[in-house]
Structures are given as C-alpha cells and as structure tokens.
Design an enzyme around this catalytic site. Structure first.
Site, short mmCIF file in Angstrom:
data_model
loop_
_atom_site.label_atom_id
_atom_site.label_comp_id
_atom_site.label_asym_id
_atom_site.label_seq_id
_atom_site.Cartn_x
_atom_site.Cartn_y
_atom_site.Cartn_z
N LYS A 182 14.45 4.32 5.82
CA LYS A 182 13.25 5.08 4.80
C LYS A 182 12.16 5.50 4.45
CE LYS A 182 15.12 8.79 1.28
NZ LYS A 182 16.31 8.96 0.19
N SER A 207 18.97 12.62 0.04
CA SER A 207 17.70 12.75 1.23
C SER A 207 17.66 12.59 2.43
CB SER A 207 17.19 12.46 -0.31
OG SER A 207 16.38 10.76 -0.54
N SER A 245 22.29 10.70 -2.02
CA SER A 245 21.15 10.69 -0.74
C SER A 245 21.65 9.32 0.24
CB SER A 245 20.13 10.46 -1.15
OG SER A 245 19.15 11.39 -2.49
#
Lengths: 181, 477
Positions: free
Chosen positions: B81, B156, B180
């Site tokens: 990420k 997210s 997330s």
C-alpha cells in the site's frame, strides 16, 4: 444548527486550509450532520472513567539512549536536492516577503541614491571647478605672456635716450640745454 | 514450469524454487509482466518497481545457489500500500500532496519482508492518506473490484485487496485504522488481517491516527497471511509503541481442530445486520458450529457509540498528523502566494482532497479551545468503555465472530456524496480498532449476485494464534 459558515472559516484558519466559498458551505452542512451524530456520546455516563489514549500503556517502551543507525546525510537531503525548483520557489517566496517587509530599506536606498546623485553632482562641480582652475592657470600663463610683452625695455644709454628723443626744431619742444661740467 | 501467477501461494513458490523448477528472477519477471498487463482492469497498482523486484529476486537465487535458507517469503511477489515508505521508490499516499515524494528510508515492515526474501512488485492505490472506505478518495483515480468491475473494492487499502484478489500479487501489505484492511478483504473475497495494536512496527507507515494505525497483510489463504504477519511482527526500537511480546510461529498452530473453542456473537452487531450479507454471515456461523465451536451471545453494550468515538479520535489525531504537509518539507507547493502564511494555506487547500479536508476540519474543530473536553476527552473515555466491553467478553469466550460490513461491495459513486453514510458503514470494524485487539476478515461466501462477504474474527490482545487457527479451520471446512 451546530456550526455556522463563520465557524467553518475560523476552523479553516486554525487548520491552515484555504477553502473556496462552495467548500465552506458544503463543509458546514457535512460537519453539522457529523457533529449531530457525535452528540450521541452525551448519552454515555463516563463519570470515573479514565480516558484511553493508548491501547496498552504497559507495552510502551523507550529504547536505550544509545547512538544507533541513522540516515545518511545524502539520504536526508536527497528530497531537497531533487527539488531544486522548490528551493528556487522558496527563495522567490522569501524575496516576496522580503519585498513586503523591506519598504523602509528601499526608501533608505532611495535616499542613499539621492545622496549619491548629489555627490555625483558635487563631483561634477568639482570637475567644473577643476576645469575652471585649468582655465585660470591657462589665463595665468596667458597673463604671464602678456606681462612678458609688457616688460620694460632694457634701459638705454644717455645717447640712445637722446637719439629717441624728439629732434630739435620740431616746433613745440624746447631743446634742453646740455650742461657741460 | 507453467507459471499460473494468479493461483500461486507462498507454499507453491517455495516448492518451485526448491525443486529448481523456476528461479526467483524468472518468477519475478513473469509476475511483473502479468501484473502490468492486468493492472488497467482495476487500477490496483499506482506504480511498479521492476528494478527493486529483480534485485530482490536475484538475492534469493544467490542464496539458493549457495545452499542458504532464502527465507520464509523467498521469491514471493508482494504489493505494498502506497502509505508505507520505500527507499528510493515513490510513496504518494494517493495524494497530490506527495505525488513526487521519494522517501529516504524503508519502513521496518518493508525491511523485514525483503530480509525474508519477499519481492516487492510495486505500490498500491488507496484512499488518500488512508481516509475512506471505498478507494474512491485516491488522487489517482478509483480502484475497481476484480470480482465486480462496476463496484468499489472497499477501502482504504482497496488496491492491495484488489491486487491479491486479481492475482497480480500473492500477498500484499495494507494499513488499518478503522477497518481499512478487513473491509476491502471482505469486499474482494480475500483474507485480511489487522494484528494487535503494536504487533507490527509502524516505523515508516505514514501516520493517519497514531493511536489506531496498524500494518497488516492480505493473502488468498489464512496460512499465507499468517506467514507474512510472522515475518513483520515483533519489537522494533524505532517504534516506541511496538510491543515486546514474543512472536509465536503462527503457522505451527494451523490445521488443528477448533472443537470446544468458545465463540461469542454480539447481539448489538446482529441487529444492524440485514439482507443478504446477514444470511451469508449466519451460514458462516453455522459452519463454525459444525466445526465444534461453542457459540454463545456476548454483550457489547457500547457498540452504538463506536462510530462517534472513532470519528472524533481519528480525525483529531489526523488533523495533527497532517499538519506537517505545509509545502515546505514535502514535494507539493502552491504557486504564486504573496506571503509565507498564504503559501501554507494555499498548498494545503490545493494539495488535499475533499475527504482529507473534511477530516482535518472535523479534527481541528473537536480539538479547538473550548471543545476539547466535550469531544476529544469524552471520546477517549467512551473508548475505554468499548475496550472494557471486549475485555469482559474475552473473560467468557476465546474469540468473537462478527460481520465485517453491513453490505457487500457497493457501486462506484454510490456513497461518495454522503460522508456520514460512508462513516456509518464502518460500524463492525471500528470497535475492534478502538480496542486494539487482533481481528481479521476471512471469506465467508457470496451473495446471489456473486459478491464476496467476509466473516470477522476477533481475539484477545496478542492472541493472533487462536484467530488464525479458527480462520484456517473455517477456510478449509
């Protein structure tokens, strides 16, 4: 209504956020809704409850105060070097701030400049004076020449003086009497 | 060897390397080629790191050639990420603010993944600064769900979940502040793990809400997720909040019976659960019962207050953490401001997206003079009560089973204009985040439309072992 557009603008100022007028009115409505939901917490009796700032307080450990591996200097400044234009922008920005702040300096500079002009003018005067002086010297020299022209002739002997004297019989001059001793 | 990239697991890769069926460098090259070809379908990756990947793969090959142990993640393609910093590799946090930021160091999690032989293929898309539940808040465009392209992958960490689901990574790293990792894992049908708060060092994780931030893995199996967590977990002197608790071998406890384990169902969660997601969840609970788990209800009386608590604490901490983006220390700067103060304001106004601004504003409001006690302090006290709910529940049960999301993946754009509705959808994941307990999403089934639904498992602090054991048994049932 929990929050006004004026409140939103004030919070934006605290948060250093530039918002457009449309953003202010949208955020007012959104924050209003969220803050109304958050009011729920007032239903909870929290008297005697310690606030929880960390999940597990006991686990928070400080490391030993020893010098350890640190980033290389080149790595630390790499971002700065990679953004030379950023430095330029920063300098430009500083310049602008400086410009705003340096008004007095500019006036001072302007005044100093005027002084310089004045000095320059004074200098010209001096040059003029100097030139005038040269003229005077020249005049003086010319004057010397004149004086030389005007210098008295070497005195003549009596005979010569007499030779230059008007001759007898010229009518209006009485012949001086030569006195023999 | 025929490399079917999307079906690879850590175990299959290890076997292929040990039998010399393929070299790590060949595998990395093939995985990169596949990921690059497939990425336009989802926008899961923001950028690739082929040089770094091939260098890591060559190190693995050299170790194998010398007869050394190449590590538990040898040759495994990993997606990261883009909120976790990677030295020399752009790390944007999916924000215009950091669009050209090249970090000068690696996060501890990244160091450990590479030391274990992992091959980082690239950085994945997410909501800007990890703020969102749909990955629609990315400055570089949303991610599509590989299982349903017109729907969101969750957020997210949507890019990481999508990459693992799509097969363009074998495992991925995400970050979880209020759900997330678990929510996108549920939406994409993969395993997603949020370990105990402090289990994995956050050194190098871009801070969002420091008392809630976690790093955790995504994988296509519980075993792979457990392996990756085992590599990353453990004390790091560079993160004072990282725990000194010993890290057990998580995979050693897999393939064990779960008969007799006590499992709690919180009625407060179930009343919120309607529709098909609920049906899939209850079928999952039936499977756990068949495996021999003793299922009982456990009360979590403060669940209703979790969202309000979270959105005060998380935004307050975010407004403070995001203050550093001022146009001076990082890459983006607004042009042509007449003064320094105006440059700060314009940079932040132009650099942050709508969701970041909303959270900075809310956080600044609740921390501002006169409101601190009413909001932030009050929320911290309610957080203590929510954590107490968990402590009491774990006096009675070994684990809690809960839904992950009230609904499966929603359509792109469906909720983007209603931030409160988006926040409310985090109800089932936020409580675990506030308490800091380990929690994970494991695929539970699909709706009639074929949309994946996850089952959430939560256990005591530092007891990831029991959580993995139940999830592994559930996955193999």
């Amino acid at each position: 209504m929990k929050i006004s557009e004026q409140d939103v603008r004030q919070v934006a100022e605290l948060a250093d956020l530039k918002l457009s007028g449309a953003e202010v009115s949208r955020l007012r409505a959104e924050l209003d809704g969220i803050l109304a939901h958050v009011e729920k917490l007032n239903e909870v009796d929290t008297s005697g409850v310690e606030p929880m700032a960390q999940v597990l307080v006991a686990q928070a450990l400080a490391r030993e105060d020893k010098v350890a591996q640190a980033l290389a200097y080149e790595d630390k400044v790499a971002q700065a070097l990679a953004c030379e234009d950023k430095v330029a922008q920063a300098l430009a920005c500083e310049d602008k701030v400086a410009q705003a702040l340096a008004c007095e300096d500019k006036v001072a500079q302007a005044l100093a400049c005027e002084d310089k002009v004045a000095q320059a003018l004074a200098c010209e005067d001096k040059v003029a004076q100097a030139l005038a002086c040269e003229d005077k010297v020249a005049q003086a020299l010319a004057c010397e020449d004149t004086l030389r022209d005007d210098a008295p002739l070497p005195p003549l002997g009596n005979q010569a003086a007499l030779a230059n004297a008007p001759q007898p019989g010229a009518g209006y001059f009485k012949v001086p009497k030569v006195i023999e001793r | 060897m025929d490399l079917d990239i999307p079906s690879l697991t850590i175990g299959k890769i290890r076997q292929a390397l040990e039998t010399r069926a393929v070299s790590a460098a060949e595998l990395a090259g093939e995985a990169l080629r596949f990921a690059r070809a497939e990425n336009p379908k989802t926008n899961a990756y923001l950028h690739f790191s082929p040089e770094r990947a091939l260098a890591a793969a060559r190190r693995v090959d050299e170790k194998i050639a010398r007869g050394e142990d190449p590590g538990p993640l040898a040759g495994v393609p990993v997606a990261v990420k883009d909120v976790i910093v990677t030295k020399g590799l752009r790390t944007t946090c999916a924000s215009k603010m950091l669009a050209n930021y090249i970090p000068p160091y690696d996060a501890t999690a990244i160091e450990r993944i590479e030391q274990a032989g992992g091959v980082i293929l690239g950085k994945t898309n997410c909501d800007e600064f990890a703020m969102g539940s749909s990955t629609e808040n990315s400055a570089f465009g949303p991610v599509r769900n590989p299982r349903a392209p017109e729907r969101v992958p969750g957020g997210s960490s949507g890019g990481s979940a999508a990459a693992v689901a799509q097969g363009t990574a074998v495992v991925a790293l995400g970050s979880d502040t209020g759900g997330s990792i678990r929510q996108p894992a549920s939406f994409c049908g993969v395993v997603g793990v949020t370990p105990t708060y402090g289990r994995v060092s956050r050194y190098g994780l871009t801070a969002f809400a420091s008392s809630l931030d976690h790093i955790g893995p995504f994988a296509r199996s519980v075993r792979d997720a457990a392996t990756v967590l085992g590599v990353m977990a453990g004390r790091d002197p560079r993160d004072a909040t990282s725990a000194a608790a010993p890290v057990p071998d998580y995979t050693a406890q897999l393939n064990r019976k779960v008969e007799g384990l006590k499992l709690g169902l919180p009625p407060e969660y179930l009343k919120e659960l309607k529709g098909e997601s609920g049906e899939v969840f209850f079928r999952g609970v039936d499977v756990l019962k068949k495996l021999g788990c003793q299922v009982r209800e456990v009360g979590m009386p403060h669940t209703d207050y979790a969202i309000a608590t979270y959105y005060i604490i998380a935004t307050a901490e975010a407004s403070s953490n995001l203050a550093r983006y001022d146009g001076v220390r990082y890459t983006f700067r607004s042009q042509d401001s007449p003064t320094l103060a105006e440059m700060y304001r314009a940079t932040r106004g132009e650099g942050f997206g709508a969701e970041c601004k909303r959270r900075i504003m809310l956080g600044t409001y609740v921390l501002s003079a006169g409101y601190y006690d009413a909001y932030y302090l009050k929320a911290q006290k309610v957080r203590a009560l929510i954590a107490r709910d968990f402590a009491r529940a774990f006096d009675e049960v070994d684990a809690i089973a809960a839904p992950v999301s009230p609904f499966p993946a929603f359509r792109l754009g469906e909720k983007i204009d209603d931030p409160l509705a988006m926040y409310l959808s985090d109800i089932f994941t936020i409580t675990g985040s506030l308490a800091g307990v380990p929690c994970m999403s494991v695929p539970c089934g699909t709706t009639s439309e074929g949309l994946p639904v996850g089952l959430q498992l939560l256990t005591r602090h530092f007891d990831e072992t029991t959580m993995f054991r139940i999830a592994d048994a559930f996955e193999n049932a």
